[in-house]
Design an enzyme around this catalytic site. Structure first.
Site, mmCIF file in Angstrom:
data_model
loop_
_atom_site.group_PDB
_atom_site.id
_atom_site.type_symbol
_atom_site.label_atom_id
_atom_site.label_comp_id
_atom_site.label_asym_id
_atom_site.label_seq_id
_atom_site.Cartn_x
_atom_site.Cartn_y
_atom_site.Cartn_z
ATOM 1 N N ARG A 110 -5.637 68.648 36.020
ATOM 2 C CA ARG A 110 -5.516 67.212 35.803
ATOM 3 C C ARG A 110 -6.728 66.517 36.404
ATOM 4 O O ARG A 110 -7.271 66.963 37.419
ATOM 5 C CB ARG A 110 -4.248 66.668 36.470
ATOM 6 C CG ARG A 110 -2.973 66.924 35.696
ATOM 7 C CD ARG A 110 -1.798 66.167 36.285
ATOM 8 N NE ARG A 110 -1.520 66.603 37.646
ATOM 9 C CZ ARG A 110 -1.809 65.912 38.738
ATOM 10 N NH1 ARG A 110 -2.360 64.714 38.645
ATOM 11 N NH2 ARG A 110 -1.523 66.402 39.924
ATOM 12 N N TYR A 258 -6.222 70.697 28.655
ATOM 13 C CA TYR A 258 -5.431 71.266 29.745
ATOM 14 C C TYR A 258 -4.063 70.587 29.849
ATOM 15 O O TYR A 258 -3.953 69.362 29.760
ATOM 16 C CB TYR A 258 -6.195 71.143 31.077
ATOM 17 C CG TYR A 258 -5.369 71.662 32.206
ATOM 18 C CD1 TYR A 258 -5.249 73.040 32.408
ATOM 19 C CD2 TYR A 258 -4.632 70.815 33.007
ATOM 20 C CE1 TYR A 258 -4.420 73.523 33.394
ATOM 21 C CE2 TYR A 258 -3.811 71.292 33.994
ATOM 22 C CZ TYR A 258 -3.705 72.645 34.187
ATOM 23 O OH TYR A 258 -2.874 73.130 35.161
ATOM 24 N N LYS A 267 3.758 64.511 32.782
ATOM 25 C CA LYS A 267 3.361 63.547 33.815
ATOM 26 C C LYS A 267 3.185 62.142 33.228
ATOM 27 O O LYS A 267 3.558 61.151 33.855
ATOM 28 C CB LYS A 267 2.066 64.006 34.482
ATOM 29 C CG LYS A 267 2.127 65.406 35.091
ATOM 30 C CD LYS A 267 3.208 65.550 36.129
ATOM 31 C CE LYS A 267 3.074 66.876 36.877
ATOM 32 N NZ LYS A 267 4.203 67.054 37.824
ATOM 33 N N HIS A 287 9.288 62.643 40.847
ATOM 34 C CA HIS A 287 8.624 63.950 40.851
ATOM 35 C C HIS A 287 9.460 64.902 41.708
ATOM 36 O O HIS A 287 9.087 65.212 42.839
ATOM 37 C CB HIS A 287 7.211 63.761 41.433
ATOM 38 C CG HIS A 287 6.328 64.942 41.280
ATOM 39 N ND1 HIS A 287 5.228 65.152 42.079
ATOM 40 C CD2 HIS A 287 6.356 65.967 40.409
ATOM 41 C CE1 HIS A 287 4.626 66.275 41.705
ATOM 42 N NE2 HIS A 287 5.290 66.789 40.700
ATOM 43 N N SER A 309 2.196 68.915 45.571
ATOM 44 C CA SER A 309 1.815 70.209 45.009
ATOM 45 C C SER A 309 1.509 71.193 46.136
ATOM 46 O O SER A 309 1.195 70.796 47.260
ATOM 47 C CB SER A 309 0.608 70.056 44.101
ATOM 48 O OG SER A 309 -0.451 69.476 44.813
ATOM 49 N N CYS A 311 3.584 73.119 47.701
ATOM 50 C CA CYS A 311 4.638 73.285 48.699
ATOM 51 C C CYS A 311 5.744 74.215 48.197
ATOM 52 O O CYS A 311 6.716 74.466 48.907
ATOM 53 C CB CYS A 311 5.242 71.942 49.067
ATOM 54 S SG CYS A 311 4.115 70.895 49.999
ATOM 55 N N ASP A 334 10.470 70.080 38.291
ATOM 56 C CA ASP A 334 9.349 69.146 38.430
ATOM 57 C C ASP A 334 9.728 67.668 38.366
ATOM 58 O O ASP A 334 9.183 66.877 39.118
ATOM 59 C CB ASP A 334 8.299 69.453 37.356
ATOM 60 C CG ASP A 334 6.938 68.858 37.666
ATOM 61 O OD1 ASP A 334 6.565 68.827 38.851
ATOM 62 O OD2 ASP A 334 6.249 68.410 36.735
ATOM 63 N N ARG A 436 -1.495 78.872 34.883
ATOM 64 C CA ARG A 436 -0.110 78.456 34.623
ATOM 65 C C ARG A 436 0.654 79.412 33.728
ATOM 66 O O ARG A 436 0.063 80.141 32.932
ATOM 67 C CB ARG A 436 -0.123 77.092 33.910
ATOM 68 C CG ARG A 436 -0.807 75.983 34.671
ATOM 69 C CD ARG A 436 0.110 75.387 35.697
ATOM 70 N NE ARG A 436 -0.583 74.492 36.622
ATOM 71 C CZ ARG A 436 0.017 73.510 37.262
ATOM 72 N NH1 ARG A 436 1.292 73.278 37.080
ATOM 73 N NH2 ARG A 436 -0.658 72.757 38.119
#
Ligand code: TSX
Ligand code: MN
Length: 667
Positions: A110, A258, A267, A287, A309, A311, A334, A436
């Site tokens: 991103r 992407y 998102k 989120h 992110s 975690c 997510d 991913r």
């Protein structure tokens, strides 16, 4: 001989598109040239037809394909992508209908700096930033300037020679009162195939739109006039822009293929646009993962959790509890859309239908259920490939037990095509750090039975968390909702390796509610909105917690001189012990004691049975609240609030900060 290099380049657009069955010209009939019969065009509502017609004229593709979401359509697109060498089919017997995409090396993540929320007034999008401080909670551009940029500089002829695909999709179960419809136009078949996994897409959505004449979020995406280095992955990285227009429910994304920039349902729609809609309509777009937690007696609760992110949100969402009799089931990893129902219960749905997760680190040890799910119908992006006897498989850091990179019979091509071996000149990583998997949620063996319930699941607890080597205890509970909102607002986490590349930052960064990159409107107003939930009549507010699996301690390396940071908490499946304590607290069990920062487990109330390595000394360290560290923490929070929120900040949040400071002073 093996080819271990960049996928061979082919000349652009040299392959015939397999879809062209009939075509008409836009000018003579007002219908774009179609790959299908005109019946499919008539499936669109009038509003959808007008949107598609306008953008078709703007972007100038050679034809239009309206997606029905069928298996046949998907197969044709995948075949086409294989011919274009955008993707490669995995032929190893471990995989069924799986593919690997390698992106342009400049199109791997991103791009937050190129992501904008566009409104008339700047104050709608970002809170007033203090003079001299730079805004860290979102980028604003005026609707006018962005419209000019997109309509005159970016999109004209951006789809030249390509097919435009129209993807009707639903975020949330089709027809659920909590769901939202979108139509994404894209010139990327990779995006179509990925959207088919991540959203409910195709004919059912068209039918629903016709029947209910539903409104939709307009989503336009183009790879752009390709400036990239690969014919197999067109993109325009220098000119990438992702624009959101909350006032007219529109998203425009140019230049990147992407996922985070191109799968606009995720998102862009489900967080940035949805958070704005949620404020207007009185609900929450967050989120957050959603998990179901069942105790040994068979009682079940649902927990939503927001972590920045890196975690391990996906790992927690799919966790295998280590303590006997407990069960975790996954609703989502997510995004959570939540609203209080007429009984005052907070109900959550996962608006997505797949997992677009970070691959490296996913292993049989960290996330076995996920690893099982990605064996079929999965699109991998930027992981490494293996070649054993001419059969293609995959590899990433963490899969060493499954694929031994030292094995001479296994040849590994890193994500970018470079030959990889652990002892060569190119030390890796083999898979890109942000590589991913994109896999259907239905394939997860522990997917929750209610994951597609249109009413949503009842949320009993909300967790916030971060990656904090010091200061923050393993778990604490907020005193009440208002304090909980303050805890979410104060979140900080160590930046991920990707985002600190080039800078030597090792300090935690502010990431309130894990929403820093995803706010659709100003953070100050967002806090007002969260606080306002308290004032709804008859609501049963879930308890709010903060967790930190990542506290460390410097220890001397055994038999060595150097010091090493070691994690105090074993994490992963052992986190079920923390969830057990959370479960008990949602039952109002008397297992909490008050501290300066919130409620912590009473001594002995955290279940550590069987954790023989965990000494009493370590448990104490997991819950220590060093006064000087907390003084610094509140200073940083105050500085952040002053710089980034200013006068937009609800007074109650200032009051919370003042009260926390006083409690710390009294420690
Ligand atoms: O996902 C993680 N979780 C949540 C799991 C349900 N990770 C991975 C973070 C990167 C995405 C974790 N890493 C967790 C965790 O709870 N904890 C840690 C830190 C850690 C790493 C390794 C060990 C212990 C803790 N132990 C050994 O390697 C033996
Ligand atoms: Mn996320």
């Amino acid at each position: 001989m093996l080819r271990l290099c960049w996928p061979r380049q082919i000349s652009r657009f040299s392959l015939a598109n397999p879809f062209v069955w009939s075509s008409r010209t836009l000018s003579s009939s007002n219908v774009p040239p179609l790959t299908q019969t005109s019946a499919q065009w008539n499936n669109l509502t009038e509003a959808a037809q007008e949107y598609v017609r306008n953008k078709f004229t703007l972007c100038g593709p050679k034809e239009l394909h309206i997606c029905d979401g069928s298996a046949r359509e998907n197969e044709m697109l995948l075949d086409y992508l294989v011919k274009r060498r955008t993707i490669e089919k995995l032929t190893h017997s471990n995989f069924e209908n799986c593919y690997l995409a390698r992106t342009d090396p400049h199109d791997i993540a991103r791009v937050e700096g190129k992501t904008f929320v566009c409104t008339k007034n700047k104050s709608d999008t970002v809170s007033p930033v203090k003079f001299g401080a730079s805004a860290s909670l979102g980028n604003w551009m005026s609707e006018e300037s962005m419209d000019f940029l997109l309509e005159h500089k970016r999109f004209p002829s951006s789809m030249d020679g390509r097919t435009m695909y129209a993807i009707p999709f639903s975020m949330g179960p089709v027809g659920s009162p909590l769901s939202k419809i979108g139509i994404q136009l894209t010139d990327s078949p990779y995006v179509v195939c990925s959207m088919r996994i991540m959203t409910r897409m195709g004919q059912a959505v068209l039918d629903h739109m016709k029947k209910s004449n539903s409104d939709f979020v307009k989503c336009l995406h183009s790879l752009g006039r390709s400036q990239g280095m690969l014919d197999s992955w067109p993109c325009d990285p220098d000119n990438t822009v992702i624009a959101h227009f909350p006032n007219r429910n529109e998203i425009c994304s140019y230049g990147s293929g992407y996922g985070g920039n191109s799968l606009l349902g995720k998102k862009c729609l489900a967080l940035r646009i949805a958070s704005t809609l949620a404020r207007k309509e009185g609900w929450l777009a967050e989120h957050m993962l959603i998990l179901g937690l069942t105790n040994p007696q068979g009682r079940k609760k649902y927990i939503a959790a927001a972590f920045p992110s890196a975690c391990g949100k996906t790992n927690l969402a799919m966790m295998r509890p280590s303590i006997p009799g407990w069960k975790v089931e996954c609703v989502g990893d997510d995004i959570a859309w939540m609203r209080f129902d007429s009984n005052g219960v907070l109900r959550a749905i996962n608006p997505e239908s797949g997992f677009f997760g970070v691959a490296p680190g996913t292993s049989m040890k960290t996330n076995p259920y996920c690893l099982n799910a990605v064996r079929k119908n999965t699109i991998f992006t930027n992981v490494a490939s293996t070649n054993v006897d001419g059969l293609t498989g995959i590899f990433w850091e963490g899969l060493e037990d499954e694929v031994n990179p030292e094995d001479e019979n296994i040849r590994i091509a890193a994500w970018n095509g470079i030959r990889y071996s652990p002892n060569s000149d190119f030390p890796g990583p083999a898979a890109h750090k942000n590589s991913r998997f994109c896999t259907p949620a239905s394939q997860l063996e522990i997917i929750d039975p209610a994951w597609e319930d249109p009413e949503g699941v009842p949320i009993d607890a909300i967790l916030f968390g971060g990656r904090r080597p010091s200061t923050i205890p393993l778990v604490y509970e907020s005193f009440d909702w208002t304090h909980g909102v303050f805890v979410g607002a104060s979140m900080r986490s160590m930046a991920t390796a990707a985002s600190i590349e080039g800078s030597a930052t090792t300090r935690p960064v502010h990431d309130p509610f894990a929403m820093k990159p995803f706010f659709g409107y100003s953070f100050g107003k967002y806090l007002h909105h969260w606080l306002s939930m308290r004032d709804k009549p008859g609501v049963k507010l879930p308890k709010i917690f903060h967790v930190n699996w990542f506290r460390t301690e410097r220890r001397r390396h055994p038999h060595a001189e150097e010091m090493k940071e070691v994690f105090l908490w074993p994490g992963f499946g052992e986190n079920s012990r923390v969830l057990e304590w959370v479960f008990k607290r949602t039952d109002n069990e008397d297992v909490a004691r008050s501290s300066a920062i919130g409620l912590m487990p009473k001594h002995g109330s955290l279940n550590v049975k069987g954790l023989d390595e965990l000494t009493a000394d370590t448990i104490e360290k997991l819950f220590m609240l060093p006064k000087s560290e907390w003084q610094l923490e509140t200073e940083k929070i105050r500085e952040f609030f002053l710089n980034q929120v200013g006068d937009d900040m609800p007074q109650e949040i200032w009051d919370q900060l003042d009260a926390l400071e006083q409690r710390i002073e009294a420690m």
